[in-house]
Motif scaffolding. Structure first.
Motif, PDB file in Angstrom:
ATOM      1  N   PHE A 159       0.698  -1.356   0.200  1.00  0.00           N
ATOM      2  CA  PHE A 159      -0.054  -0.066  -0.140  1.00  0.00           C
ATOM      3  C   PHE A 159       0.867   1.273  -0.097  1.00  0.00           C
ATOM      4  N   GLU A 160       1.884   1.454   0.811  1.00  0.00           N
ATOM      5  CA  GLU A 160       2.793   2.453   0.910  1.00  0.00           C
ATOM      6  C   GLU A 160       3.543   2.800  -0.561  1.00  0.00           C
ATOM      7  N   VAL A 161       3.924   1.602  -1.132  1.00  0.00           N
ATOM      8  CA  VAL A 161       4.679   1.702  -2.503  1.00  0.00           C
ATOM      9  C   VAL A 161       3.592   2.044  -3.582  1.00  0.00           C
ATOM     10  N   LEU A 162       2.571   1.438  -3.457  1.00  0.00           N
ATOM     11  CA  LEU A 162       1.431   1.744  -4.356  1.00  0.00           C
ATOM     12  C   LEU A 162       1.062   3.253  -4.152  1.00  0.00           C
ATOM     13  N   ALA A 163       0.887   4.100  -3.132  1.00  0.00           N
ATOM     14  CA  ALA A 163       0.627   5.282  -2.811  1.00  0.00           C
ATOM     15  C   ALA A 163       1.659   6.419  -3.431  1.00  0.00           C
ATOM     16  N   LEU A 164       3.064   5.906  -3.248  1.00  0.00           N
ATOM     17  CA  LEU A 164       4.016   6.303  -3.869  1.00  0.00           C
ATOM     18  C   LEU A 164       4.077   6.384  -5.461  1.00  0.00           C
ATOM     19  N   MET A 165       3.884   5.233  -6.045  1.00  0.00           N
ATOM     20  CA  MET A 165       3.789   5.086  -7.315  1.00  0.00           C
ATOM     21  C   MET A 165       2.277   6.249  -7.835  1.00  0.00           C
ATOM     22  N   ALA A 166       1.472   6.279  -7.040  1.00  0.00           N
ATOM     23  CA  ALA A 166       0.565   7.109  -7.568  1.00  0.00           C
ATOM     24  C   ALA A 166       0.816   8.458  -7.803  1.00  0.00           C
ATOM     25  N   GLU A 167       1.945   8.671  -6.836  1.00  0.00           N
ATOM     26  CA  GLU A 167       2.594  10.113  -6.876  1.00  0.00           C
ATOM     27  C   GLU A 167       3.574  10.236  -7.919  1.00  0.00           C
ATOM     28  N   GLY A 168       3.895   9.167  -8.748  1.00  0.00           N
ATOM     29  CA  GLY A 168       4.772   9.076  -9.593  1.00  0.00           C
ATOM     30  C   GLY A 168       6.254   9.200  -9.189  1.00  0.00           C
ATOM     31  N   ALA A 169       6.383   8.576  -8.156  1.00  0.00           N
ATOM     32  CA  ALA A 169       7.580   8.394  -7.483  1.00  0.00           C
ATOM     33  C   ALA A 169       8.555   7.046  -8.252  1.00  0.00           C
ATOM     34  N   SER A 170       9.658   7.299  -8.556  1.00  0.00           N
ATOM     35  CA  SER A 170      10.472   6.216  -9.085  1.00  0.00           C
ATOM     36  C   SER A 170      10.973   5.192  -8.342  1.00  0.00           C
ATOM     37  N   ASN A 171      11.175   4.189  -8.702  1.00  0.00           N
ATOM     38  CA  ASN A 171      12.058   3.047  -7.566  1.00  0.00           C
ATOM     39  C   ASN A 171      12.893   3.557  -6.740  1.00  0.00           C
ATOM     40  N   LYS A 172      13.999   4.396  -7.243  1.00  0.00           N
ATOM     41  CA  LYS A 172      14.699   5.095  -6.247  1.00  0.00           C
ATOM     42  C   LYS A 172      14.178   5.871  -5.346  1.00  0.00           C
ATOM     43  N   ALA A 173      13.294   6.890  -5.783  1.00  0.00           N
ATOM     44  CA  ALA A 173      12.305   7.739  -4.809  1.00  0.00           C
ATOM     45  C   ALA A 173      11.747   6.831  -3.610  1.00  0.00           C
ATOM     46  N   ILE A 174      11.115   5.754  -4.234  1.00  0.00           N
ATOM     47  CA  ILE A 174      10.357   4.753  -3.294  1.00  0.00           C
ATOM     48  C   ILE A 174      11.448   4.296  -2.070  1.00  0.00           C
ATOM     49  N   ALA A 175      12.468   3.910  -2.604  1.00  0.00           N
ATOM     50  CA  ALA A 175      13.501   3.062  -1.926  1.00  0.00           C
ATOM     51  C   ALA A 175      13.912   4.331  -0.670  1.00  0.00           C
ATOM     52  N   ARG A 176      14.115   5.556  -1.377  1.00  0.00           N
ATOM     53  CA  ARG A 176      14.806   6.512  -0.248  1.00  0.00           C
ATOM     54  C   ARG A 176      13.438   6.790   0.637  1.00  0.00           C
ATOM     55  N   ARG A 177      12.288   7.051   0.145  1.00  0.00           N
ATOM     56  CA  ARG A 177      11.392   7.552   1.047  1.00  0.00           C
ATOM     57  C   ARG A 177      10.719   6.379   2.170  1.00  0.00           C
ATOM     58  N   LEU A 178      10.926   5.465   1.683  1.00  0.00           N
ATOM     59  CA  LEU A 178      10.640   4.174   2.616  1.00  0.00           C
ATOM     60  C   LEU A 178      11.787   3.590   3.348  1.00  0.00           C
ATOM     61  N   GLY A 179      12.861   3.961   3.060  1.00  0.00           N
ATOM     62  CA  GLY A 179      14.055   3.306   3.840  1.00  0.00           C
ATOM     63  C   GLY A 179      14.328   2.011   3.597  1.00  0.00           C
ATOM     64  N   ILE A 180      14.167   1.653   2.098  1.00  0.00           N
ATOM     65  CA  ILE A 180      14.519   0.294   1.656  1.00  0.00           C
ATOM     66  C   ILE A 180      15.450   0.368   0.564  1.00  0.00           C
ATOM     67  N   SER A 181      15.937  -0.870   0.053  1.00  0.00           N
ATOM     68  CA  SER A 181      16.971  -0.678  -1.198  1.00  0.00           C
ATOM     69  C   SER A 181      16.200  -0.690  -2.394  1.00  0.00           C
ATOM     70  N   VAL A 182      16.610  -0.086  -3.226  1.00  0.00           N
ATOM     71  CA  VAL A 182      16.118  -0.150  -4.718  1.00  0.00           C
ATOM     72  C   VAL A 182      15.707  -1.308  -5.235  1.00  0.00           C
ATOM     73  N   HIS A 183      16.505  -2.339  -4.848  1.00  0.00           N
ATOM     74  CA  HIS A 183      16.099  -3.763  -5.373  1.00  0.00           C
ATOM     75  C   HIS A 183      14.832  -4.244  -4.534  1.00  0.00           C
ATOM     76  N   THR A 184      14.775  -3.898  -3.218  1.00  0.00           N
ATOM     77  CA  THR A 184      13.479  -4.114  -2.569  1.00  0.00           C
ATOM     78  C   THR A 184      12.253  -3.249  -3.120  1.00  0.00           C
ATOM     79  N   ALA A 185      12.537  -2.190  -3.447  1.00  0.00           N
ATOM     80  CA  ALA A 185      11.287  -1.248  -4.101  1.00  0.00           C
ATOM     81  C   ALA A 185      10.966  -1.940  -5.348  1.00  0.00           C
ATOM     82  N   LYS A 186      11.936  -2.469  -6.304  1.00  0.00           N
ATOM     83  CA  LYS A 186      11.555  -3.322  -7.556  1.00  0.00           C
ATOM     84  C   LYS A 186      10.659  -4.143  -7.317  1.00  0.00           C
TER      85      LYS A 186
END
Length: 115
Positions: free
Chosen positions: A58-85
């Motif tokens: 749900f958190e990732v989906l909300a950020l995707m809806a904002e247009g966030a990239s995988n890198k931005a999602i990772a940064r905002r959630l404190g996870i790796s880019v691999h995990t965001a992907k």
């Protein structure tokens, strides 16, 4: 900004508590305009039981809806880019989507989020 629109007060409070510490995420107060609204899925809104999303999805989906990239999602959630992907890929599978934009559109159509 995310709003929670869940009739079950206990579930709503748990969602608010779990999202409260997400860096860069702001929760809307009742009646305040939001970019995304999270609603509880029921049998009429979810495509099937396999489409049940985790809190993180749900958190990732909300950020995707904002247009966030995988890198931005990772940064905002404190996870790796691999995990965001991984989470994005899981969302694409669960929502039977062909891409990020389609995933958000499918989630809106299924009533998982409201934009």
């Amino acid at each position: 900004m995310i709003a929670i629109d869940v009739a079950d007060a206990a579930l709503s409070e748990r969602l608010l508590a779990s999202l409260a510490d997400v860096p860069g995420l702001r929760l809307a107060r009742r009646g305040e305009a939001a970019d995304v609204t999270v609603v509880a899925a029921d049998a009429t809104t979810a495509a099937d039981a396999d489409a049940t999303l985790t809190r993180r999805e749900f958190e990732v989906l909300a950020l995707m809806a904002e247009g966030a990239s995988n890198k931005a999602i990772a940064r905002r959630l404190g996870i790796s880019v691999h995990t965001a992907k991984f989470h994005v890929g899981s969302l694409l599978d669960k929502l039977d989507a062909t891409g990020r934009t389609d995933a958000v559109a499918q989630a809106v159509r299924q009533g998982v989020i409201h934009l």
